[in-house]
Structures are given as structure tokens and as C-alpha cells.
Design an enzyme around this catalytic site. Structure first.
Site, PDB file in Angstrom:
ATOM      1  N   ASP A 196      -6.708  -9.582 -14.782  1.00 21.73           N
ATOM      2  CA  ASP A 196      -8.135  -9.440 -15.093  1.00 21.73           C
ATOM      3  C   ASP A 196      -8.982  -9.599 -13.831  1.00 21.73           C
ATOM      4  OD1 ASP A 196     -10.357  -9.062 -16.639  1.00 21.73           O
ATOM      5  OD2 ASP A 196     -10.310 -11.033 -17.594  1.00 21.73           O
TER       6      ASP A 196
ATOM      7  N   HIS B 110      -9.423  -1.107  -9.992  1.00 25.52           N
ATOM      8  CA  HIS B 110      -8.120  -0.831 -10.629  1.00 25.52           C
ATOM      9  C   HIS B 110      -7.103  -0.344  -9.587  1.00 25.52           C
ATOM     10  CE1 HIS B 110      -9.921  -1.694 -14.391  1.00 25.52           C
ATOM     11  NE2 HIS B 110     -10.640  -0.595 -14.461  1.00 25.52           N
TER      12      HIS B 110
ATOM     13  N   LEU C 249      15.428  -7.200 -12.074  1.00 21.14           N
ATOM     14  CA  LEU C 249      14.157  -7.530 -12.742  1.00 21.14           C
ATOM     15  C   LEU C 249      13.779  -6.467 -13.777  1.00 21.14           C
ATOM     16  CD1 LEU C 249      11.383  -9.168 -12.719  1.00 21.14           C
ATOM     17  CD2 LEU C 249      10.609  -7.461 -11.081  1.00 21.14           C
TER      18      LEU C 249
HETATM   19  C1  FPP Z   1      -8.851  -5.847 -16.574  1.00 26.98           C
HETATM   20  O1  FPP Z   1      -9.848  -6.010 -15.591  1.00 26.98           O
HETATM   21  C2  FPP Z   1      -7.886  -4.885 -16.084  1.00 26.98           C
HETATM   22  C3  FPP Z   1      -7.488  -3.779 -16.756  1.00 26.98           C
HETATM   23  C4  FPP Z   1      -7.979  -3.406 -18.084  1.00 26.98           C
HETATM   24  C5  FPP Z   1      -6.550  -2.840 -16.136  1.00 26.98           C
HETATM   25  C6  FPP Z   1      -5.434  -3.490 -15.443  1.00 26.98           C
HETATM   26  C7  FPP Z   1      -4.676  -2.495 -14.692  1.00 26.98           C
HETATM   27  C8  FPP Z   1      -4.221  -2.677 -13.435  1.00 26.98           C
HETATM   28  C9  FPP Z   1      -4.378  -3.927 -12.677  1.00 26.98           C
HETATM   29  C10 FPP Z   1      -3.441  -1.648 -12.756  1.00 26.98           C
HETATM   30  C11 FPP Z   1      -2.165  -1.406 -13.490  1.00 26.98           C
HETATM   31  C12 FPP Z   1      -1.204  -0.724 -12.710  1.00 26.98           C
HETATM   32  C13 FPP Z   1      -0.224   0.033 -13.203  1.00 26.98           C
HETATM   33  C14 FPP Z   1       0.848   0.438 -12.308  1.00 26.98           C
HETATM   34  C15 FPP Z   1      -0.178   0.517 -14.599  1.00 26.98           C
HETATM   35  P1  FPP Z   1     -11.311  -5.581 -15.927  1.00 26.98           P
HETATM   36  O2  FPP Z   1     -11.487  -4.158 -15.592  1.00 26.98           O
HETATM   37  O3  FPP Z   1     -11.633  -5.927 -17.359  1.00 26.98           O
HETATM   38  O4  FPP Z   1     -12.139  -6.495 -14.961  1.00 26.98           O
HETATM   39  P2  FPP Z   1     -13.559  -7.136 -15.247  1.00 26.98           P
HETATM   40  O5  FPP Z   1     -13.362  -8.128 -16.377  1.00 26.98           O
HETATM   41  O6  FPP Z   1     -13.876  -7.803 -13.958  1.00 26.98           O
HETATM   42  O7  FPP Z   1     -14.493  -6.031 -15.594  1.00 26.98           O
END
Ligand code: FPP
Length: 256
Positions: free
Chosen positions: A36, A53, A147
Site C-alpha cells: 500500500d 505503481h 520460492l
Molecule cells: C495500493 O496502493 C496498491 C495497489 C492497489 C496496487 C499494488 C500493485 C503493485 C505494487 C504492483 C504490482 C506488481 C505486479 C508485478 C503485479 P494505493 O494505490 O492504494 O496507494 P494509496 O493508498 O497511497 O493511494
């Protein structure tokens, strides 16, 4: 090697006292991660959310390497929830492209590391290109024995439980199962995670202290570890710090 890795810990976390994990201690077998803070990381830098992201994907690479280096068995990463479809279309489109982008650059190294890739979540609503990339990766890595890297994609803990209940109800209705045969093991065997043990440790970044519909059934006895660090800033040292804290906890599973 484990000793060396243990010594690499940064100790920058304000919520901990130890700076090293015990390389002879128990390494959590299954670690689940709620990644997050990508959006806030980007906002702080006046960048679009998708830049967060993108950076978050780089952290995934780093943490997979860190987990592999110390012999973690399973890493489950929450990449997209059933609620995330409510986000702006361009953000959803970008998130759906990330598995392809990640696998295009990483699959070679993951194969060398003997990593097995799998996905948990509902496959039906995923765009074809996303599903295709994941299925190919699952297929190519299915005989790897190192893994296990699980991506939770279009995953929702409640949806998962509803799906399991419907399947079980259908079996009862068809006369193939008696209600008295329903137990925890049977329910677990109808979840996406049927082949893997419950997480030992859950890590959530960015200061939010909640589970957000992640592995509701499976987290029953999991140890939780939270940090204020945004996911794109999360480093190997933070990961090892979580393990150090885990090693100091006594897991009692309801006993004394
Ligand atoms: C939440 O942060 C994050 C997500 C919904 C997406 C997570 C995805 C990744 C970290 C990349 C994944 C990688 C692969 C290879 C599939 P948010 O956007 O809600 O953050 P915020 O709360 O600060 O807005």
C-alpha cells in the site's frame, strides 16, 4: 550467507528495537504482503498515481530477491483487489498491464531462481492479456521447486468465502456431502489457497492498520506487522526487520 543478510538490516523502523533477524531462528514460511501507498508516494512527488505503481513493481522485484535469499517458502502479494475496479479506468488499465510488464523482464531471472508463480483470485473478469501472461508464467514455472510467488489479483476475501460456500452447498444439494462433514479443512479446500498453508506473517505498508478484505479466512492466526513506509520506498532492510520482529513473537494459537 544468512548471517550476512541478517547483519544487513537497517534498523530505521521506529516501532522496533532489534536491528537483526536471527539467521538461525525460524524464517516465516509464508509471508503475505499488502503493498500500500503507491498513490501517496507518487503524490508526494507530483507524479501521476501510475508512477507509484511502476515504482511499486520495482519493489516487488527487490522483495522477491530478498525472500528468495533467506529461504522464505511462499510470498503472496496483494496486487489488485475486487474493490480496485472502482478506480479510474486509466489506473485500472495500467495495473492490469503490470503483470505482463513484470514477467516480460523478470521471468528469466525467476526461472533461474527456481521460483514458481501462481495466481489467486477470480480469473473471470481479468482482461485476456493479463490472464494470458499469468497463465503462461504459471505453466513455465510449474515444475520449479523454490520460492512460490503468488499474485493476488482480482482477489477478495469475502468473494472467496462466498464461492467456497456455494460449491459446498452444491455438493450437499447433489447428495455428495453431508452437512456434518463440513469442517475447517473442507472449507479451506474450497479456497483459492487450497494448496498452500496459511500465512505466518502479514506485512502492510503505508501506515494503514487494516486487512482490506485480504485472506480473511487464512489470516486467523497470522502475525501482523505494519510500517509507515510507502510500498515504493519499502526495502530489503524493512522486510528483514519485519522478520526480526516476527522472531520475537510467541505464537500460541489460542493456547497458553
Ligand atoms: C495500493 O496502493 C496498491 C495497489 C492497489 C496496487 C499494488 C500493485 C503493485 C505494487 C504492483 C504490482 C506488481 C505486479 C508485478 C503485479 P494505493 O494505490 O492504494 O496507494 P494509496 O493508498 O497511497 O493511494
Amino acid at each position: 550467507m544468512l548471517e550476512r543478510l541478517g547483519k544487513m538490516l537497517g534498523g530505521k523502523q521506529e516501532d522496533t528495537t532489534s536491528t537483526t533477524f536471527d539467521d538461525k531462528g525460524v524464517i516465516p514460511h509464508h509471508i503475505a504482503v499488502i503493498m500500500d501507498g503507491n498513490g501517496r508516494w507518487a503524490k508526494k512527488r507530483n507524479l501521476p498515481r501510475i508512477a507509484g505503481h511502476h515504482q511499486g513493481m520495482k519493489t516487488v522485484k527487490e522483495i522477491v530477491r530478498a525472500a528468495d535469499a533467506i529461504g522464505v517458502g511462499i510470498l503472496t502479494m496483494y496486487a489488485f483487489s475486487t474493490e480496485n475496479w472502482k478506480r479510474p479506468k486509466d489506473e485500472v488499465d495500467y495495473l492490469m498491464k503490470l503483470p505482463q510488464e513484470f514477467l516480460a523482464t523478470e521471468l528469466k531471472e525467476l526461472m533461474e531462481r527456481n521460483v514458481r508463480i501462481s495466481m489467486i483470485g477470480s480469473r473471470e473478469e481479468l482482461p485476456e492479456h493479463t490472464l494470458k501472461a499469468l497463465l503462461e508464467a504459471e505453466q513455465k514455472t510449474k515444475n520449479n521447486t523454490g520460492l512460490q510467488l503468488n499474485f493476488a489479483l482480482n482477489y477478495g476475501g469475502r468473494v472467496e468465502i462466498v464461492k467456497a460456500m456455494k460449491e459446498i452447498a452444491d455438493l450437499v444439494k447433489a447428495g455428495e456431502l453431508k452437512p456434518e462433514q463440513i469442517d475447517e479443512e473442507l472449507i479451506s479446500s474450497h479456497l483459492y489457497t487450497r494448496e498452500i498453508p496459511d500465512p505466518d506473517l502479514l506485512i502492510r505498508t503505508s501506515g494503514e492498520i487494516r486487512v482490506s478484505n485480504f485472506m480473511l479466512w487464512q489470516l486467523a492466526y497470522t502475525e501482523f506487522w505494519f510500517t509507515d513506509v510507502f510500498w515504493p520506498d519499502f526495502k530489503r532492510e524493512h522486510f528483514y526487520q519485519a522478520i526480526a520482529d516476527y522472531q520475537r513473537r510467541a505464537r500460541r494459537y489460542g493456547a497458553v
